[in-house]
Design a protein around this motif. Structure first.
Motif, PDB file in Angstrom:
ATOM      1  N   ARG A  94       0.812  -1.213   0.000  1.00  0.00           N
ATOM      2  CA  ARG A  94       0.000   0.000   0.000  1.00  0.00           C
ATOM      3  C   ARG A  94       0.846   1.262   0.000  1.00  0.00           C
ATOM      4  O   ARG A  94       0.335   2.346  -0.281  1.00  0.00           O
ATOM      5  CB  ARG A  94      -0.944  -0.010   1.204  1.00  0.00           C
ATOM      6  CG  ARG A  94      -1.928  -1.160   1.184  1.00  0.00           C
ATOM      7  CD  ARG A  94      -3.039  -0.985   2.184  1.00  0.00           C
ATOM      8  NE  ARG A  94      -2.545  -0.852   3.542  1.00  0.00           N
ATOM      9  CZ  ARG A  94      -3.333  -0.686   4.611  1.00  0.00           C
ATOM     10  NH1 ARG A  94      -4.646  -0.622   4.443  1.00  0.00           N
ATOM     11  NH2 ARG A  94      -2.824  -0.591   5.823  1.00  0.00           N
ATOM     12  N   ARG A  95       2.142   1.144   0.331  1.00  0.00           N
ATOM     13  CA  ARG A  95       3.020   2.321   0.397  1.00  0.00           C
ATOM     14  C   ARG A  95       3.901   2.466  -0.831  1.00  0.00           C
ATOM     15  O   ARG A  95       4.871   3.228  -0.812  1.00  0.00           O
ATOM     16  CB  ARG A  95       3.879   2.239   1.653  1.00  0.00           C
ATOM     17  CG  ARG A  95       3.053   2.269   2.946  1.00  0.00           C
ATOM     18  CD  ARG A  95       3.935   2.265   4.171  1.00  0.00           C
ATOM     19  NE  ARG A  95       3.148   2.317   5.402  1.00  0.00           N
ATOM     20  CZ  ARG A  95       3.671   2.339   6.621  1.00  0.00           C
ATOM     21  NH1 ARG A  95       4.990   2.305   6.772  1.00  0.00           N
ATOM     22  NH2 ARG A  95       2.886   2.382   7.683  1.00  0.00           N
ATOM     23  N   GLN A  96       3.593   1.733  -1.888  1.00  0.00           N
ATOM     24  CA  GLN A  96       4.365   1.800  -3.124  1.00  0.00           C
ATOM     25  C   GLN A  96       3.471   2.316  -4.251  1.00  0.00           C
ATOM     26  O   GLN A  96       2.785   1.528  -4.920  1.00  0.00           O
ATOM     27  CB  GLN A  96       4.932   0.418  -3.474  1.00  0.00           C
ATOM     28  CG  GLN A  96       5.947  -0.118  -2.490  1.00  0.00           C
ATOM     29  CD  GLN A  96       7.260   0.647  -2.558  1.00  0.00           C
ATOM     30  OE1 GLN A  96       7.613   1.212  -3.588  1.00  0.00           O
ATOM     31  NE2 GLN A  96       7.983   0.667  -1.445  1.00  0.00           N
TER      32      GLN A  96
END
Length: 405
Positions: A94-96
């Motif tokens: 989710r953080r890419q």
């Protein structure tokens, strides 16, 4: 999880358009999935839905690249397509942002017959539903499996925030004519209270469980302490704190073993303080998470499962406990009331420490032979329940538009 379910990490990425010629193409989203297991029952439900779907269904699953509470991704899976039988799974960080963009570019070339999301509030549900609403993702129909999130117990947690969210989200779901998957009539009623206009498909959870309950061993003649077990996420919904408050009031010797992933650290601190204050006749210990393959064995080693849950749309651990010939002491907020009252254990309608302490005290006063009889009754209850299971997969139902309510 069997080792042959996932393609080895060295295998090439799965072509994104592999589903284009399939009769019924489904995009499934779930926040957590195998090889993780800390997300609880929904992980097993989704796994079975994928594995048990007919050859006419071609599922694509989007899930997080790590387990609940994990800081590291599954080795070699982040940002990758992984094969699982006829299904294809994408493990998303989710953080890419690059992974999000790449995934969207691949998904936008597909046309799905159904978007099936597992949660009413999770970002893994909100994002694809909004994408369909904006025309950024192609899906003819949308289905939400709330997994118990519409129950009064679930809504009582952070209730103000949820009420505000539903006011806005209800309009989005209505505009898309979103359908719902409920596991029981009770859950369908919960959904209709929130979304009176909704079409709800009732289809019981299917999950991989033993065909026969675990054998009940002979018990020693000398009575020992009542051996209780709690298996579930350490979170307010599962209500471990009430179980600890209850055993603190019991006068007879009791052992309570606690298993489950730590989901809410603030709630765990409350449970820790309760553990530290237990009287000398109660021995309680937290053992961390337990692998799904070991849950039935763990339960089979106890006299009863204690689960004062605020609500369950299914309750996998209850089925697993009965499969382990372990009676269940449960709240009345699950679909298991009739099974438990018919020999599977006991239903405690009041969510108070006093009511639960009285029930535990009663079980603690039983002789070894009475405890063995209760375990035999739990095994018989499991056999009766197992014999009545239907085998229809929700995705197969949707592909044939059968079972509408």
């Amino acid at each position: 999880m069997p080792e042959n379910r996932l393609i080895p990490r060295s295998a090439p990425d799965v072509p994104p358009n592999y589903t284009q010629t399939a009769p019924f193409r489904v995009l499934v989203t779930s926040t957590f999935f195998e090889p993780g297991f800390r997300g609880g029952g929904p992980v097993r439900s989704v796994a079975h839905i994928l594995d048990a779907a007919s050859p006419d269904v071609a599922p694509v699953l989007i899930t997080r690249d790590r387990d609940l509470g994990a800081t590291e991704a599954y080795p070699g899976m982040s940002g990758r397509w992984v094969g699982r039988g006829r299904a294809r799974v994408f493990y998303l960080s989710r953080r890419q942002p690059r992974q999000w963009y790449r995934l969207w570019r691949e998904l936008r070339t597909m046309r799905f017959h159904l978007l099936y999301v597992n949660s009413l509030w999770a970002s893994m549900s909100l994002v694809p539903i909004i994408a369909v609403r904006l025309g950024l993702l192609g899906a003819e129909r949308v289905m939400v499996a709330p997994r118990g999130e519409c129950s009064p117990g679930a809504l009582s947690l952070k209730s103000g925030r949820k009420r505000l969210f539903v006011r806005v989200w209800r309009r989005v779901l209505h505009s898309l004519r979103v359908e719902f998957h409920a596991s029981t009539e009770r859950e369908a009623a919960d959904v209709h209270r929130m979304f009176p206009w909704a079409t709800v498909h009732i289809n019981a959870n299917q999950t991989a469980l033993p065909p026969e309950p675990a054998p009940v061993p002979d018990l020693p003649v000398a009575p020992g302490p009542l051996r209780l077990v709690f298996v579930g996420r350490i979170a307010p919904m599962k209500n471990l704190a009430l179980a600890l408050e209850a055993v603190a009031l019991v006068r007879r010797p009791v052992v309570l073993n606690v298993y489950g992933p730590m989901e809410d650290t603030a709630y765990w601190r409350r449970c820790e303080s309760l553990l530290a204050a237990l009287p000398s006749n109660v021995r309680a210990e937290y053992h961390g998470s337990v692998a799904p393959s070991s849950v039935v064995d763990v339960l089979a080693d106890h006299d009863a499962l204690v689960t004062p849950t605020l609500g369950e749309n299914f309750g996998h651990v209850i089925a697993e406990s009965l499969a382990g010939s372990c009676p269940v002491l449960c709240s009345d907020r699950t679909p298991w009331n009739s099974v438990l009252r018919d020999g599977g254990g006991a239903v405690v309608p009041e969510l108070t420490a006093g009511a639960w302490a009285a029930e535990i005290e009663r079980w603690a006063g039983r002789t070894p032979e009475q405890r063995r009889v209760a375990r035999l009754a739990a095994a018989d209850a499991y056999r009766r329940w197992r014999a009545g299971l239907a085998g229809v997969n929700i995705l197969d139902l949707m592909s044939g538009t059968v079972g509408k309510r």
